[in-house]
Design a protein around this motif. Structure first.
Motif, short mmCIF file in Angstrom:
data_model
loop_
_atom_site.label_atom_id
_atom_site.label_comp_id
_atom_site.label_asym_id
_atom_site.label_seq_id
_atom_site.Cartn_x
_atom_site.Cartn_y
_atom_site.Cartn_z
N ALA A 174 0.84 -1.21 0.00
CA ALA A 174 0.00 0.00 0.00
C ALA A 174 0.87 1.25 0.00
N ILE A 175 1.96 1.24 0.76
CA ILE A 175 2.89 2.38 0.80
C ILE A 175 3.56 2.56 -0.56
N ILE A 176 3.97 1.44 -1.17
CA ILE A 176 4.61 1.49 -2.49
C ILE A 176 3.65 2.11 -3.51
N THR A 177 2.40 1.69 -3.48
CA THR A 177 1.40 2.22 -4.41
C THR A 177 1.21 3.72 -4.22
N LYS A 178 1.15 4.17 -2.96
CA LYS A 178 1.03 5.61 -2.68
C LYS A 178 2.24 6.37 -3.20
N MET A 179 3.42 5.82 -3.00
CA MET A 179 4.64 6.49 -3.45
C MET A 179 4.73 6.56 -4.97
N GLN A 180 4.29 5.50 -5.63
CA GLN A 180 4.34 5.49 -7.09
C GLN A 180 3.39 6.52 -7.70
N GLY A 181 2.36 6.90 -6.92
CA GLY A 181 1.42 7.90 -7.40
C GLY A 181 1.81 9.32 -7.01
N ALA A 182 2.91 9.46 -6.28
CA ALA A 182 3.37 10.79 -5.82
C ALA A 182 4.64 11.19 -6.57
N SER A 183 5.03 12.45 -6.42
CA SER A 183 6.25 12.93 -7.06
C SER A 183 6.76 14.17 -6.33
N GLY A 184 7.99 14.60 -6.67
CA GLY A 184 8.56 15.82 -6.11
C GLY A 184 8.72 15.77 -4.60
N SER A 185 8.55 16.93 -3.98
CA SER A 185 8.75 17.04 -2.54
C SER A 185 7.73 16.23 -1.75
N ALA A 186 6.53 16.02 -2.32
CA ALA A 186 5.50 15.23 -1.63
C ALA A 186 5.97 13.78 -1.47
N LEU A 187 6.58 13.25 -2.53
CA LEU A 187 7.11 11.88 -2.46
C LEU A 187 8.27 11.81 -1.49
N ASP A 188 9.16 12.80 -1.54
CA ASP A 188 10.32 12.82 -0.64
C ASP A 188 9.86 12.77 0.81
N LYS A 189 8.88 13.61 1.14
CA LYS A 189 8.39 13.68 2.53
C LYS A 189 7.69 12.39 2.93
N MET A 190 6.91 11.83 2.00
CA MET A 190 6.21 10.57 2.28
C MET A 190 7.21 9.46 2.60
N TYR A 191 8.26 9.38 1.80
CA TYR A 191 9.28 8.34 2.02
C TYR A 191 9.99 8.53 3.35
N MET A 192 10.43 9.76 3.63
CA MET A 192 11.15 10.00 4.87
C MET A 192 10.27 9.75 6.09
N ASP A 193 8.98 10.00 5.96
CA ASP A 193 8.06 9.78 7.08
C ASP A 193 7.78 8.28 7.27
N GLU A 194 7.40 7.61 6.17
CA GLU A 194 6.98 6.21 6.26
C GLU A 194 8.16 5.25 6.50
N SER A 195 9.23 5.45 5.75
CA SER A 195 10.38 4.55 5.86
C SER A 195 11.46 5.10 6.77
N GLY A 196 11.85 6.36 6.51
CA GLY A 196 12.94 6.96 7.27
C GLY A 196 12.69 7.00 8.76
N VAL A 197 11.50 7.46 9.15
CA VAL A 197 11.20 7.61 10.58
C VAL A 197 10.36 6.45 11.11
N LYS A 198 9.13 6.30 10.62
CA LYS A 198 8.24 5.26 11.17
C LYS A 198 8.81 3.85 10.99
N GLY A 199 9.34 3.58 9.80
CA GLY A 199 9.90 2.25 9.53
C GLY A 199 11.07 1.94 10.45
N HIS A 200 11.93 2.94 10.67
CA HIS A 200 13.09 2.70 11.54
C HIS A 200 12.70 2.66 13.02
N GLU A 201 11.66 3.38 13.38
CA GLU A 201 11.19 3.28 14.77
C GLU A 201 10.69 1.86 15.06
N LYS A 202 10.00 1.25 14.08
CA LYS A 202 9.54 -0.13 14.25
C LYS A 202 10.72 -1.09 14.33
N LEU A 203 11.68 -0.90 13.40
CA LEU A 203 12.86 -1.78 13.40
C LEU A 203 13.69 -1.61 14.67
#
Length: 209
Positions: A139-168
């Motif tokens: 679901a996250i991949i699908t959302k990212m594939q539909g985004a671009s520019g700074s919106a995609l950058d922020k989505m990635y850093m939020d979902e993977s960079g921060v939330k994903g690493h907090e879980k790990l």
């Protein structure tokens, strides 16, 4: 007159050379600024990534069977790692910020190495790891594939960079403190410091957005 003309020519040559050196120096200073990842230089960040990769690679895969608790922990590590890997692959291709792309590439490298080591350990112990992303990751991949520019950058850093690493971070903490299997505990000890580093750097990058 000839000597005077030669001196003038030499002076002009020195001035041009000096100007060219100044431009090159300025360019190198600018590129140095561009290679920051969070608050660290790319060289510092790369060094930590290499150190973490080496630590994971050095973990020995023992054939001892896993307890059900340890097997569940291994599956959690594999699930979290696959999420980070697949989402980061999208970011490497689509991120607009060079800094975000550098972070995503480091994440791909880290999780590729971790996945290979986990598979080696799982094979030695007769454990089957997931081979495809779960529904949440897809679901996250699908959302990212539909985004671009700074919106995609922020989505990635939020979902993977921060939330994903907090879980790990939580999963690795549990592995280190509770796993009884030597290989699994070794994975936790080897990978956890880099997970913490990536979480810290992710928060620093997100603060700039």
């Amino acid at each position: 007159m000839k000597t005077k003309s030669m001196s003038l020519g030499l002076l002009m040559a020195l001035l041009v050379t000096g100007a060219t050196f100044a431009q090159q120096n300025s360019g190198s200073m600018s590129s140095g600024t561009a290679t920051m990842v969070g608050k660290e230089t790319k060289a510092e960040f790369d060094s930590q990534n290499k150190k973490g990769a080496a630590a994971v690679s050095a973990v020995a895969a023992t054939p001892a069977k896993l307890s059900s608790a340890d097997q569940n922990l291994m599956l959690e590590v594999a699930k979290g790692g696959m999420m980070q890997l697949e989402v980061s692959r999208v970011a490497v291709q689509k991120a607009s910020s060079p800094e975000v792309r550098q972070f995503a590439q480091a994440e791909v490298d880290e999780q590729t190495g971790l996945s290979a080591k986990l598979q080696e350990i799982a094979s030695a112990k007769g454990v089957i790891l997931p081979s495809e992303p779960d529904a949440e990751t897809q679901a996250i991949i699908t959302k990212m594939q539909g985004a671009s520019g700074s919106a995609l950058d922020k989505m990635y850093m939020d979902e993977s960079g921060v939330k994903g690493h907090e879980k790990l971070d939580k999963v690795m903490s549990t592995v280190v403190s509770t796993a009884s299997d030597a290989s699994l505990k070794g994975i936790g000890k080897a990978a956890h410091p880099l997970v913490k580093t990536h979480l810290k750097v992710a928060k620093q990058i997100e603060m700039k957005m």
